[in-house]
Scaffold this active site. Structure first.
Site, mmCIF file in Angstrom:
data_model
loop_
_atom_site.group_PDB
_atom_site.id
_atom_site.type_symbol
_atom_site.label_atom_id
_atom_site.label_comp_id
_atom_site.label_asym_id
_atom_site.label_seq_id
_atom_site.Cartn_x
_atom_site.Cartn_y
_atom_site.Cartn_z
ATOM 1 N N HIS A 148 0.842 -1.198 0.000
ATOM 2 C CA HIS A 148 0.000 0.000 0.000
ATOM 3 C C HIS A 148 0.881 1.254 0.000
ATOM 4 C CE1 HIS A 148 -3.294 2.741 0.968
ATOM 5 N NE2 HIS A 148 -2.597 3.182 1.986
ATOM 6 N N GLU A 213 -10.560 2.279 3.498
ATOM 7 C CA GLU A 213 -9.271 1.633 3.744
ATOM 8 C C GLU A 213 -9.530 0.338 4.499
ATOM 9 O OE1 GLU A 213 -6.668 4.564 5.664
ATOM 10 O OE2 GLU A 213 -5.944 5.155 3.686
ATOM 11 N N ASP A 247 -11.138 2.598 7.600
ATOM 12 C CA ASP A 247 -10.648 3.944 7.909
ATOM 13 C C ASP A 247 -10.911 4.849 6.701
ATOM 14 O OD1 ASP A 247 -9.398 5.839 9.486
ATOM 15 O OD2 ASP A 247 -7.396 5.359 8.716
HETATM 16 MN MN MN Z 1 -5.771 4.445 7.648
#
Ligand code: MN
Length: 440
Positions: A148, A213, A247
């Site tokens: 990521h 996320e 998130d």
């Molecule tokens: Mn995050």
């Protein structure tokens, strides 16, 4: 060192429960799981209290405590679980968590003399609503997926994707705890300042690049005193358990605001967690070895241990699904967008705990870490739309003809998590979901 050092009779694959739904193969909450949540009967004015999932039921821990069939540390732990938050139970530490788990495992197992009394303490999961499992005093978001970090870094800094500190420091920032909510709700699309690359000045309005996320939430149990560090060999003793964590991120707001101090309003408008905390003890069969590429810098001594190498990783399969407004209207099932595994994390949970406290920072019971977006090495293992749509340049096609670069109003994002391993009974995390509403 093998998983056997962490296993006990509660992990026995032969163990079955008198709660029949817990024995159905593939169900997420067999007797080997026993995750904790805070719940009450849906729509009631009952007090929220602790519960443990077993099959399609919740064992009401306040009712179990009142039944008087438990004793000793387990009974004290149940008293702590009868409150409307699990902080006090989490602060009791590993011995109490383990004693209660052992007692519940015995009481829920086939042949238990407690069956008659505990039958009255069961509530059907479909009939309950959840609250946050604990007061989350502080929330820290890490950035532990190198896949990521690299692909996002490329979009923000094409010439310099991975900053030089990444392979040395478990990177993190202090997040916002007040806007973390439990699964099942909705939130308004955030508004804020953004600046298009070609624009001369920023503008204000609803976020146009709203993203999710895919993360793991990590709950601190027993904390540490201010000024004292948690060494890596003790780190996991301080971790109560894990949950699923979305998130939400406003990428356009993030792109304009994030330098030099990191994300701020692009992250603090909403975060969502799954109601169930799967305990570190329940995850013991799914611990696995952790390695660091020999061409990369090896961890500094304070982040290094034999145990962390042998069993520092958690083998958890993570999945993201999207259900659009149109899919709901047509009664179509949510579509899987991607999947990854927490095993691919560059840093372990133990390293996060140790690094967080190495300067003397005190963690407290109920504090939560986000693992950072968990993306795997393959493009289809991306844990965010930013990656899946290549920063909005390659729309993701959905089976019903819709496309997505970023989230639209009415989108419901669902995340799931599973642990499977030969010789162990599979367990699940339930799910975390929330829906995007139009901006105010
Ligand atoms: Mn995050």
């Amino acid at each position: 060192m093998s998983n056997h050092s962490l296993l006990n009779e509660t992990h026995d694959p032969q163990l079955t429960s008198w709660v029949e739904s817990a024995n159905v193969p593939g169900n997420e909450f067999p007797i080997q799981n026993l995750p904790f949540a805070i719940f009450r009967v849906k729509g009631s004015s009952e007090n929220f209290r602790g519960g443990v999932a077993i099959g399609d039921q919740v064992l009401d821990l306040a009712a179990a405590q009142a039944s008087g069939i438990f004793e000793g540390i387990a009974q004290q732990a149940l008293a702590a679980c009868s409150k409307d938050q699990l902080n006090d139970f989490m602060a009791m530490g590993k011995e109490a968590w383990s004693s209660l788990r052992a007692a519940l495992s015995k009481a829920l197992a086939v042949g238990s003399s407690a069956q008659a009394q505990l039958t009255n303490c069961l509530v059907v999961q479909a009939d309950v609503e959840y609250a946050l499992p604990c007061r989350i005093g502080d929330y820290t978001d890490f950035y532990t997926s190198i896949h990521h970090a690299t692909s996002v870094g490329k979009k923000f800094r094409p010439d310099n994707p991975l900053l030089p500190n990444y392979k040395w420091v478990p990177i993190g920032y202090h997040g916002r705890a007040s806007s973390i909510e439990v699964s099942g709700g909705s939130f308004k699309r955030p508004k804020g300042q953004t600046k298009a690359p070609t624009a001369t000045e920023p503008s204000f309005g609803p976020c146009k690049r709203l993203d999710y996320e895919l993360e793991v939430g990590i709950f601190v149990g027993q904390g540490n005193d201010l000024g004292s560090a948690i060494t890596i060999d003790k780190a996991e003793d301080h971790v109560f358990g894990l949950c699923l964590f979305n998130d939400w991120s406003a990428r356009d707001i993030q792109g304009w605001e994030y330098q030099p101090l990191g994300p701020f309003l692009s992250k603090s408008f909403a975060s969502t967690i799954s109601p169930w905390i799967v305990t570190t003890e329940a995850l013991a069969p799914f611990k696995s070895s952790w390695t660091r590429d020999e061409n990369d810098p090896q961890p500094m001594p304070y982040l290094e241990s034999e145990q962390n190498r042998a069993l520092g990783s958690f083998d958890i399969e993570l999945q993201v699904y999207l259900e659009t407004e149109k899919m709901r209207a047509n009664s179509e099932a949510a579509v899987k967008l991607s999947q990854s595994n927490f095993n691919d994390s560059y840093w372990t949970v133990a390293q996060m705990v140790t690094h967080h406290t190495v300067n003397g920072c005190n963690l407290r019971a109920g504090d939560m870490f986000g693992s950072g977006t968990q993306s795997g090495p393959k493009p289809e293992e991306a844990g965010s739309l930013l990656e899946l749509s290549n920063a909005g340049s390659e729309p993701v096609s959905l089976p019903n003809g819709e496309t997505r670069t970023f989230l639209e109003d009415g989108d419901n994002v669902i995340m799931k998590g599973y642990c499977q391993k030969a010789g162990a009974v599979s367990i699940g995390f339930g799910l975390v979901e929330a829906k995007v509403l139009p901006a105010e």
